[in-house]
Design a protein around this motif. Structure first.
Motif, PDB file in Angstrom:
ATOM      1  N   UNK A   6       0.807  -1.223   0.000  1.00 28.71           N
ATOM      2  CA  UNK A   6       0.000   0.000   0.000  1.00 28.71           C
ATOM      3  C   UNK A   6       0.839   1.271   0.000  1.00 28.71           C
ATOM      4  N   UNK A   7       1.994   1.299   0.661  1.00 28.21           N
ATOM      5  CA  UNK A   7       2.713   2.552   0.869  1.00 28.21           C
ATOM      6  C   UNK A   7       4.002   2.696   0.067  1.00 28.21           C
ATOM      7  N   UNK A   8       4.593   1.598  -0.393  1.00 32.75           N
ATOM      8  CA  UNK A   8       5.897   1.700  -1.047  1.00 32.75           C
ATOM      9  C   UNK A   8       5.746   1.835  -2.557  1.00 32.75           C
ATOM     10  N   UNK A   9       6.375   2.849  -3.115  1.00 38.35           N
ATOM     11  CA  UNK A   9       6.326   2.976  -4.576  1.00 38.35           C
ATOM     12  C   UNK A   9       7.396   2.054  -5.190  1.00 38.35           C
ATOM     13  N   UNK A  10       7.048   1.481  -6.310  1.00 38.10           N
ATOM     14  CA  UNK A  10       7.988   0.585  -6.984  1.00 38.10           C
ATOM     15  C   UNK A  10       8.090   1.028  -8.443  1.00 38.10           C
ATOM     16  N   UNK A  11       9.167   1.686  -8.776  1.00 35.23           N
ATOM     17  CA  UNK A  11       9.283   2.345 -10.074  1.00 35.23           C
ATOM     18  C   UNK A  11       9.256   1.370 -11.242  1.00 35.23           C
ATOM     19  N   UNK A  12       9.772   0.172 -11.056  1.00 32.52           N
ATOM     20  CA  UNK A  12       9.696  -0.799 -12.152  1.00 32.52           C
ATOM     21  C   UNK A  12       9.318  -2.190 -11.658  1.00 32.52           C
ATOM     22  N   UNK A  13       8.519  -2.211 -10.583  1.00 35.22           N
ATOM     23  CA  UNK A  13       8.031  -3.491 -10.087  1.00 35.22           C
ATOM     24  C   UNK A  13       8.928  -4.095  -9.030  1.00 35.22           C
ATOM     25  N   UNK A  14       8.756  -5.389  -8.809  1.00 29.39           N
ATOM     26  CA  UNK A  14       9.584  -6.080  -7.822  1.00 29.39           C
ATOM     27  C   UNK A  14       9.767  -7.534  -8.253  1.00 29.39           C
ATOM     28  N   UNK A  15      10.539  -8.248  -7.480  1.00 32.83           N
ATOM     29  CA  UNK A  15      10.663  -9.693  -7.687  1.00 32.83           C
ATOM     30  C   UNK A  15      10.374 -10.389  -6.362  1.00 32.83           C
ATOM     31  N   UNK A  16       9.904 -11.609  -6.447  1.00 31.99           N
ATOM     32  CA  UNK A  16       9.746 -12.458  -5.271  1.00 31.99           C
ATOM     33  C   UNK A  16      10.764 -13.575  -5.460  1.00 31.99           C
ATOM     34  N   UNK A  17      11.882 -13.454  -4.777  1.00 30.40           N
ATOM     35  CA  UNK A  17      12.969 -14.403  -4.993  1.00 30.40           C
ATOM     36  C   UNK A  17      12.818 -15.613  -4.079  1.00 30.40           C
ATOM     37  N   UNK A  18      12.905 -16.761  -4.655  1.00 30.08           N
ATOM     38  CA  UNK A  18      13.037 -17.958  -3.842  1.00 30.08           C
ATOM     39  C   UNK A  18      14.143 -18.802  -4.476  1.00 30.08           C
ATOM     40  N   UNK A  19      14.637 -19.745  -3.700  1.00 32.79           N
ATOM     41  CA  UNK A  19      15.850 -20.442  -4.117  1.00 32.79           C
ATOM     42  C   UNK A  19      15.727 -21.939  -3.833  1.00 32.79           C
TER      43      UNK A  19
ATOM     44  N   UNK B  65       2.962 -12.785   3.325  1.00 31.95           N
ATOM     45  CA  UNK B  65       2.354 -13.491   2.182  1.00 31.95           C
ATOM     46  C   UNK B  65       3.118 -13.370   0.869  1.00 31.95           C
ATOM     47  N   UNK B  66       3.935 -12.333   0.693  1.00 29.74           N
ATOM     48  CA  UNK B  66       4.680 -12.255  -0.566  1.00 29.74           C
ATOM     49  C   UNK B  66       5.725 -13.364  -0.672  1.00 29.74           C
ATOM     50  N   UNK B  67       5.990 -14.044   0.444  1.00 28.51           N
ATOM     51  CA  UNK B  67       6.959 -15.150   0.411  1.00 28.51           C
ATOM     52  C   UNK B  67       6.357 -16.500   0.787  1.00 28.51           C
ATOM     53  N   UNK B  68       5.095 -16.499   1.178  1.00 27.64           N
ATOM     54  CA  UNK B  68       4.470 -17.769   1.570  1.00 27.64           C
ATOM     55  C   UNK B  68       3.192 -18.051   0.775  1.00 27.64           C
ATOM     56  N   UNK B  69       2.896 -17.213  -0.206  1.00 25.39           N
ATOM     57  CA  UNK B  69       1.664 -17.406  -0.972  1.00 25.39           C
ATOM     58  C   UNK B  69       1.587 -18.771  -1.629  1.00 25.39           C
TER      59      UNK B  69
ATOM     60  N   UNK C 279      32.124 -15.831   5.899  1.00 21.39           N
ATOM     61  CA  UNK C 279      32.692 -15.815   4.548  1.00 21.39           C
ATOM     62  C   UNK C 279      31.520 -15.740   3.561  1.00 21.39           C
ATOM     63  N   UNK C 280      31.561 -14.773   2.672  1.00 24.96           N
ATOM     64  CA  UNK C 280      30.361 -14.479   1.889  1.00 24.96           C
ATOM     65  C   UNK C 280      30.694 -14.300   0.418  1.00 24.96           C
ATOM     66  N   UNK C 281      30.067 -15.110  -0.428  1.00 23.15           N
ATOM     67  CA  UNK C 281      30.242 -14.922  -1.872  1.00 23.15           C
ATOM     68  C   UNK C 281      29.018 -14.261  -2.495  1.00 23.15           C
ATOM     69  N   UNK C 282      27.849 -14.563  -1.926  1.00 24.18           N
ATOM     70  CA  UNK C 282      26.605 -14.071  -2.520  1.00 24.18           C
ATOM     71  C   UNK C 282      25.591 -13.781  -1.425  1.00 24.18           C
ATOM     72  N   UNK C 283      24.874 -12.652  -1.579  1.00 23.77           N
ATOM     73  CA  UNK C 283      23.694 -12.404  -0.751  1.00 23.77           C
ATOM     74  C   UNK C 283      22.480 -12.590  -1.658  1.00 23.77           C
ATOM     75  N   UNK C 284      21.590 -13.460  -1.222  1.00 19.80           N
ATOM     76  CA  UNK C 284      20.413 -13.783  -2.028  1.00 19.80           C
ATOM     77  C   UNK C 284      19.163 -13.327  -1.271  1.00 19.80           C
ATOM     78  N   UNK C 285      18.717 -12.101  -1.501  1.00 21.62           N
ATOM     79  CA  UNK C 285      17.550 -11.585  -0.773  1.00 21.62           C
ATOM     80  C   UNK C 285      16.242 -12.031  -1.430  1.00 21.62           C
ATOM     81  N   UNK C 286      15.138 -11.709  -0.800  1.00 21.24           N
ATOM     82  CA  UNK C 286      13.841 -12.130  -1.341  1.00 21.24           C
ATOM     83  C   UNK C 286      13.256 -11.115  -2.329  1.00 21.24           C
ATOM     84  N   UNK C 287      13.838  -9.930  -2.425  1.00 19.38           N
ATOM     85  CA  UNK C 287      13.387  -8.953  -3.423  1.00 19.38           C
ATOM     86  C   UNK C 287      14.596  -8.339  -4.128  1.00 19.38           C
TER      87      UNK C 287
END
Ligand code: FEO
Length: 433
Positions: free
Chosen positions: A40-53, A98-102, A234-242
């Protein structure tokens, strides 16, 4: 026609295909390029992604988070491109929003043998989400905390307890052998680009900071706690949900989080000084005179810096950083049509992005008939988890000399409460239930 962020020829995320982001680790999420407002409140200029792995080991497959329900078909098509449902042993839920458990109920139906792994604080939320029926037997889930591990044979998932990023239930999961951090919302952003990887997609720095400001900023102290767990990894990659997957120099994003979580002003104005900020609006000058008298009274307290601002015609946004680093906030409003005036409400609503828990609040104002504004402001302050230790002060119409003395006393009382630094118990509603 939905806009596409990238011509298909250079796209990395393609329909029905998973994307391998590290050996045996696949992105199986979904793109939502037409979304323009999130939560409802966050503007998204070109959309978003729902990342799962998906993580494949010698002893089975783990799915880390799912996607929003409307995008379940994309998610399942990507799973099917790289695994069978009967191989899935583990479903990790880093966050139950719900954006990650739908797609979770359907995933559980397709992979009934899989066991869920959630944070220790997610149990009630999981039950509310799935509403398990008693005749179907107990839910197969396990709660985990920092340092707990689950094995996929040659792969190990290690959990980090990182609550309030962005709900109480949130956690991160670390794939030890590949140095991949499945971070949930942390380090995410609402930015949709089919190139998917941070070194391939467009410049998303504005989206990264914007997301932090609206989602993580109210939980800065929890961010700092989480960084203490994340920074030594030790970190090679950060894999966020958006948003983009952060495989190129991921530590830059951790550094940025530390910068953003460190107050932009020093915590206190001086080494020992405390700060009271008084904002007011005044229709005929009466509330302004009260504000000046309150300021004069508060200034008698040694070591307290008192600031006075008229909100008329001013923006509220520039004050947010100032309020975040202040010890106390006093708001003055006349009562007009049974309400406080709009700039006061605007200021209060702009504070949703900062942590006000335990900060001291006070309200005052002149009125003509019923004077509801002061109580309403106090109620709102309490709703924001502020302490309101000094009862609000109301003056009918023009303040007399005696009433201005009361205002000075009111200022002194606020100053004393700040100086005493007493911490009232603040109920955190997120902890209830
Ligand atoms: Fe992306 Fe807090 O859910």
């Amino acid at each position: 026609m939905p806009l596409q962020a990238e011509p298909a020829a250079r796209a990395i995320a393609k329909p029905g295909e998973s994307v391998e982001i590290a050996p045996g680790v696949h992105w199986i999420g979904a793109l939502d390029p037409t979304l323009r407002t999130f939560d409802i409140i966050l503007r998204t200029a070109n959309g978003t992604t729902y990342n799962s792995y998906m993580v494949r080991g010698t002893d089975g497959v783990a799915i880390i988070d799912t996607v929003k329900a409307e995008f379940a078909d994309d998610f399942f098509a990507r799973i099917e491109s790289v695994a069978r449902y009967d191989e899935i042993r583990i479903i990790v839920l880093n966050h139950l929003e719900p954006d990650h458990t739908g797609a979770l109920p359907e995933l559980m139906r397709r992979a009934p043998q899989a066991k869920l792994y959630i944070s220790t604080r997610a149990t009630a939320m999981l039950k509310a989400l799935l509403k398990p029926k008693e005749d179907k037997g107990p839910l197969a889930f396990e709660t985990v905390g920092t340092g707990d591990e689950v094995s996929l044979g040659d792969r190990t998932l290690r959990f980090l307890h990182t609550p309030f990023l962005h709900w109480p239930d949130t956690q991160c999961t670390y794939l030890v052998e590949e140095g991949v951090l499945f971070s949930g919302d942390v380090f995410g952003c609402h930015y949709c680009d089919t190139r998917l990887l941070n070194d391939r997609c467009g410049d998303f720095r504005f989206a990264f900071d914007y997301y932090y400001a609206h989602i993580m900023r109210p939980f800065k102290t929890h961010v700092m706690d989480a960084l203490k767990l994340i920074e030594p990894l030790p970190l090679k990659t950060i894999a966020p949900t958006h948003g983009p997957i952060l495989r190129d120099r991921p530590r830059r994003y951790i550094t940025r989080y530390r910068e953003l979580s460190t107050a932009s002003f020093a915590d206190k104005i001086g080494n020992e000084e405390r700060s009271l900020i008084i904002f007011y609006m005044s229709a005929y000058g009466s509330t302004a005179r009260m504000a000046e008298a309150i300021c004069a009274g508060a200034e008698e307290q040694p070591g307290l810096r008192v600031s006075l601002y008229d909100l008329e015609g001013g923006e509220t946004q520039p004050f947010v950083d100032l309020i975040e680093s202040a010890d106390a906030l006093a708001l003055g409003s006349p009562t007009i049509n049974g309400d406080a005036v709009k700039p006061i409400w605007d200021l209060l609503s702009s504070l949703a992005v900062i942590d006000l828990k335990g900060k001291l609040g006070a309200a005052f104002g002149s009125y003509g008939w019923t004077g509801e504004a002061v109580r309403m402001i106090e109620d709102r302050m309490r709703g924001l988890k502020m302490r309101v230790p000094v009862a609000g002060l109301r003056v009918k119409l023009i303040p007399t000399d005696e009433e201005l003395d009361e205002c000075r006393a009111f200022g002194r009382d606020i100053a004393s409460a700040i100086a005493s630094g007493e911490k009232g118990r603040v109920i955190d509603f997120a902890e209830l239930g």
